[in-house]
Design a protein around this motif. Structure first.
Motif, PDB file in Angstrom:
ATOM      1  N   PHE A 126       0.832   2.784  -9.882  1.00 51.97           N
ATOM      2  CA  PHE A 126      -0.208   3.788 -10.142  1.00 51.97           C
ATOM      3  C   PHE A 126      -1.367   3.626  -9.168  1.00 51.97           C
ATOM      4  O   PHE A 126      -1.854   2.524  -8.924  1.00 51.97           O
ATOM      5  N   THR A 127      -1.782   4.739  -8.595  1.00 52.57           N
ATOM      6  CA  THR A 127      -3.091   4.912  -7.981  1.00 52.57           C
ATOM      7  C   THR A 127      -3.512   6.341  -8.299  1.00 52.57           C
ATOM      8  O   THR A 127      -2.690   7.159  -8.720  1.00 52.57           O
ATOM      9  N   ASN A 128      -4.774   6.636  -8.097  1.00 50.35           N
ATOM     10  CA  ASN A 128      -5.235   8.011  -8.356  1.00 50.35           C
ATOM     11  C   ASN A 128      -4.472   9.016  -7.509  1.00 50.35           C
ATOM     12  O   ASN A 128      -4.138  10.119  -7.967  1.00 50.35           O
ATOM     13  N   GLU A 129      -4.190   8.645  -6.253  1.00 52.21           N
ATOM     14  CA  GLU A 129      -3.500   9.564  -5.353  1.00 52.21           C
ATOM     15  C   GLU A 129      -2.020   9.713  -5.714  1.00 52.21           C
ATOM     16  O   GLU A 129      -1.451  10.804  -5.622  1.00 52.21           O
ATOM     17  N   ALA A 130      -1.391   8.625  -6.117  1.00 50.26           N
ATOM     18  CA  ALA A 130       0.058   8.635  -6.370  1.00 50.26           C
ATOM     19  C   ALA A 130       0.405   9.096  -7.775  1.00 50.26           C
ATOM     20  O   ALA A 130       1.525   9.548  -8.018  1.00 50.26           O
TER      21      ALA A 130
ATOM     22  N   ALA B  85      25.596   2.104 -14.164  1.00 51.99           N
ATOM     23  CA  ALA B  85      24.233   1.833 -13.726  1.00 51.99           C
ATOM     24  C   ALA B  85      23.657   3.093 -13.089  1.00 51.99           C
ATOM     25  O   ALA B  85      24.185   3.598 -12.104  1.00 51.99           O
ATOM     26  N   MET B  86      22.583   3.601 -13.683  1.00 53.20           N
ATOM     27  CA  MET B  86      21.922   4.815 -13.200  1.00 53.20           C
ATOM     28  C   MET B  86      20.530   4.474 -12.681  1.00 53.20           C
ATOM     29  O   MET B  86      19.779   3.742 -13.330  1.00 53.20           O
ATOM     30  N   LEU B  87      20.196   5.007 -11.532  1.00 55.41           N
ATOM     31  CA  LEU B  87      18.903   4.782 -10.896  1.00 55.41           C
ATOM     32  C   LEU B  87      18.013   6.002 -11.087  1.00 55.41           C
ATOM     33  O   LEU B  87      18.397   7.112 -10.714  1.00 55.41           O
ATOM     34  N   PHE B  88      16.835   5.791 -11.671  1.00 56.39           N
ATOM     35  CA  PHE B  88      15.851   6.855 -11.847  1.00 56.39           C
ATOM     36  C   PHE B  88      14.667   6.586 -10.922  1.00 56.39           C
ATOM     37  O   PHE B  88      14.173   5.462 -10.855  1.00 56.39           O
ATOM     38  N   VAL B  89      14.200   7.615 -10.234  1.00 61.09           N
ATOM     39  CA  VAL B  89      12.973   7.560  -9.438  1.00 61.09           C
ATOM     40  C   VAL B  89      12.062   8.674  -9.924  1.00 61.09           C
ATOM     41  O   VAL B  89      12.465   9.836  -9.963  1.00 61.09           O
ATOM     42  N   LEU B  90      10.824   8.313 -10.290  1.00 64.08           N
ATOM     43  CA  LEU B  90       9.847   9.282 -10.789  1.00 64.08           C
ATOM     44  C   LEU B  90       8.530   9.069 -10.051  1.00 64.08           C
ATOM     45  O   LEU B  90       7.999   7.948 -10.026  1.00 64.08           O
ATOM     46  N   LEU B  91       8.012  10.134  -9.454  1.00 66.57           N
ATOM     47  CA  LEU B  91       6.779  10.050  -8.669  1.00 66.57           C
ATOM     48  C   LEU B  91       5.761  11.049  -9.181  1.00 66.57           C
ATOM     49  O   LEU B  91       6.090  12.213  -9.450  1.00 66.57           O
ATOM     50  N   GLY B  92       4.514  10.600  -9.300  1.00 65.98           N
ATOM     51  CA  GLY B  92       3.406  11.520  -9.567  1.00 65.98           C
ATOM     52  C   GLY B  92       3.328  12.030 -10.986  1.00 65.98           C
ATOM     53  O   GLY B  92       2.928  13.182 -11.202  1.00 65.98           O
ATOM     54  N   ASP B  93       3.663  11.210 -11.967  1.00 61.81           N
ATOM     55  CA  ASP B  93       3.482  11.638 -13.355  1.00 61.81           C
ATOM     56  C   ASP B  93       2.001  11.616 -13.708  1.00 61.81           C
ATOM     57  O   ASP B  93       1.240  10.795 -13.213  1.00 61.81           O
ATOM     58  N   PRO B  94       1.566  12.525 -14.618  1.00 57.93           N
ATOM     59  CA  PRO B  94       0.132  12.740 -14.814  1.00 57.93           C
ATOM     60  C   PRO B  94      -0.571  11.789 -15.771  1.00 57.93           C
ATOM     61  O   PRO B  94      -1.798  11.706 -15.744  1.00 57.93           O
ATOM     62  N   THR B  95       0.149  11.093 -16.649  1.00 61.72           N
ATOM     63  CA  THR B  95      -0.507  10.254 -17.652  1.00 61.72           C
ATOM     64  C   THR B  95       0.133   8.874 -17.688  1.00 61.72           C
ATOM     65  O   THR B  95       1.245   8.683 -17.183  1.00 61.72           O
ATOM     66  N   PRO B  96      -0.525   7.893 -18.320  1.00 61.82           N
ATOM     67  CA  PRO B  96      -0.013   6.520 -18.335  1.00 61.82           C
ATOM     68  C   PRO B  96       1.320   6.323 -19.049  1.00 61.82           C
ATOM     69  O   PRO B  96       1.933   5.264 -18.903  1.00 61.82           O
ATOM     70  N   THR B  97       1.764   7.297 -19.826  1.00 61.59           N
ATOM     71  CA  THR B  97       3.058   7.160 -20.508  1.00 61.59           C
ATOM     72  C   THR B  97       4.081   8.199 -20.049  1.00 61.59           C
ATOM     73  O   THR B  97       5.248   8.128 -20.437  1.00 61.59           O
ATOM     74  N   ALA B  98       3.670   9.152 -19.222  1.00 63.66           N
ATOM     75  CA  ALA B  98       4.554  10.270 -18.868  1.00 63.66           C
ATOM     76  C   ALA B  98       5.772   9.822 -18.083  1.00 63.66           C
ATOM     77  O   ALA B  98       6.871  10.365 -18.251  1.00 63.66           O
ATOM     78  N   HIS B  99       5.616   8.831 -17.189  1.00 64.52           N
ATOM     79  CA  HIS B  99       6.774   8.392 -16.397  1.00 64.52           C
ATOM     80  C   HIS B  99       7.815   7.709 -17.283  1.00 64.52           C
ATOM     81  O   HIS B  99       9.023   7.864 -17.062  1.00 64.52           O
TER      82      HIS B  99
ATOM     83  N   ILE C   9       3.204   6.346  -2.996  1.00 60.80           N
ATOM     84  CA  ILE C   9       4.129   5.716  -3.953  1.00 60.80           C
ATOM     85  C   ILE C   9       3.542   4.506  -4.667  1.00 60.80           C
ATOM     86  O   ILE C   9       4.237   3.849  -5.442  1.00 60.80           O
ATOM     87  N   ALA C  10       2.280   4.183  -4.416  1.00 60.51           N
ATOM     88  CA  ALA C  10       1.610   3.096  -5.122  1.00 60.51           C
ATOM     89  C   ALA C  10       2.452   1.813  -5.070  1.00 60.51           C
ATOM     90  O   ALA C  10       3.060   1.500  -4.049  1.00 60.51           O
ATOM     91  N   SER C  11       2.538   1.104  -6.193  1.00 58.88           N
ATOM     92  CA  SER C  11       3.166  -0.226  -6.194  1.00 58.88           C
ATOM     93  C   SER C  11       4.687  -0.212  -6.167  1.00 58.88           C
ATOM     94  O   SER C  11       5.296  -1.291  -6.159  1.00 58.88           O
ATOM     95  N   LEU C  12       5.307   0.956  -6.115  1.00 53.99           N
ATOM     96  CA  LEU C  12       6.735   0.954  -5.835  1.00 53.99           C
ATOM     97  C   LEU C  12       6.997   0.280  -4.495  1.00 53.99           C
ATOM     98  O   LEU C  12       8.086  -0.236  -4.235  1.00 53.99           O
TER      99      LEU C  12
ATOM    100  N   GLY D 116       0.741  -1.090  -1.827  1.00 50.06           N
ATOM    101  CA  GLY D 116       0.763   0.306  -2.251  1.00 50.06           C
ATOM    102  C   GLY D 116      -0.595   0.831  -2.652  1.00 50.06           C
ATOM    103  O   GLY D 116      -0.720   1.987  -3.068  1.00 50.06           O
ATOM    104  N   LEU D 117      -1.632   0.006  -2.513  1.00 59.55           N
ATOM    105  CA  LEU D 117      -2.979   0.489  -2.832  1.00 59.55           C
ATOM    106  C   LEU D 117      -3.410   1.604  -1.881  1.00 59.55           C
ATOM    107  O   LEU D 117      -4.151   2.507  -2.264  1.00 59.55           O
ATOM    108  N   SER D 118      -2.913   1.569  -0.652  1.00 64.34           N
ATOM    109  CA  SER D 118      -3.255   2.613   0.308  1.00 64.34           C
ATOM    110  C   SER D 118      -2.441   3.877   0.043  1.00 64.34           C
ATOM    111  O   SER D 118      -1.215   3.815  -0.091  1.00 64.34           O
TER     112      SER D 118
END
Length: 279
Positions: A224-228, A242-256, A57-60, A158-160
């Motif tokens: 973001f990390t390469n793995e996450a 109030a709506m909560l969105f969680v997005l994990l593992g998007d492929p590009t820097p703008t996709a999430h 989950i990187a820096s989340l 979240g670097l690990s």
């Protein structure tokens, strides 16, 4: 004949409505490996994709880090110093804070949440009653208290890639973090001038959506990390909810960010009572 005419009239009225409803609810083309949308007021899941898949989950992670820092009740007005122990030796990620920088703990927490400053998060974890080891144990205790059953943490940044969770578990984390006024404030501010180290530094929010007035962002965290891959947690307003969105593992820097935009647009197009959509 009269009955047939009645049926024809009913169908003539229903068909446009059905076509309109179909057009109003296209399935979002979410690129994230896992995603979830939850109504914060009701806890109702409105969208889910691979919500129980365990992923890095990187820096989340830093939302949980912030909770542990605040729960410790140590004064945020105390100064703390960046040392060699706060240098990332796993990814060798860069930091704008040179070793020796002296900052208030509140400033460290602010830029850790707003700009994902890793050395600030490392320093806060080291400046803890039980040291960094005690801090990580407190992170996992908090996760267990929140019933994040598929989550585990080994560092405060979240670097690990061993910091893992699921979209479902992260909704629990985000809902808990949203109760902290300091986390809401620091994570959504647009920028902060930091005095420390070699001179003044201007930090900016890593999430461009906070600068969109219509979104009324109440909490956010990017990662973001390469793995996450590219990850995002964001709370935004949809029809006053109030709506909560969680997005994990998007492929590009703008996709999430685009996934979040598409999901919000989809929510706005749906009737308020429409059933949850699950993949």
């Amino acid at each position: 004949m009269r009955q047939l005419l009645t049926v024809v009239v009913i169908l003539a009225c229903l068909v446009p409505a059905l076509v309109l409803a179909k057009r109003a609810m296209p399935r979002p083309a979410v690129l994230a490996r896992a995603a979830m949308v939850v109504d914060l007021a009701t806890g109702r899941t409105l969208y889910a994709k691979h919500a129980d898949q365990r992923l890095p989950i990187a820096s989340l992670t830093k939302l949980l880090t912030a909770m542990v820092v605040l729960d410790s009740k140590r004064s945020l007005l105390r100064p703390a110093r960046i040392t060699n122990d706060d240098v990332d030796r796993l990814k060798w990620s860069r930091s704008r804070l040179p070793v020796g920088s002296l900052l208030l703990r509140k400033t460290m927490l602010h830029i850790a949440l707003m700009s994902s400053e890793n050395r600030a998060a490392f320093a806060l974890s080291r400046d803890y009653a039980g040291g960094r080891g005690g801090f990580v144990r407190a992170m996992n205790r908090t996760a267990r208290r929140l019933h994040m059953r598929h989550s585990h943490f080994v560092d405060p940044t979240g670097l690990s890639p061993r910091n893992v969770s699921t979209a479902s578990d992260l909704t629990r984390l985000a809902r808990a973090a949203y109760r902290y006024a300091t986390i809401r404030k620091y994570s959504t501010s647009e920028g902060q001038l930091v005095l420390g180290g070699a001179g003044p530094l201007m930090y900016h929010n890593t999430d461009p959506l906070v600068r969109r007035a219509a979104w009324h962002v109440g909490l956010q965290k990017t990662g973001f990390t390469n793995e996450a891959g590219h990850c995002l947690i964001i709370v935004t307003q949809v029809r006053g909810h109030a709506m909560l969105f969680v997005l994990l593992g998007d492929p590009t820097p703008t996709a999430h960010f685009q996934d979040a935009i598409d999901l919000r647009r989809w929510l706005l197009s749906r009737p308020p009572t429409h059933a949850a959509h699950t993949l």
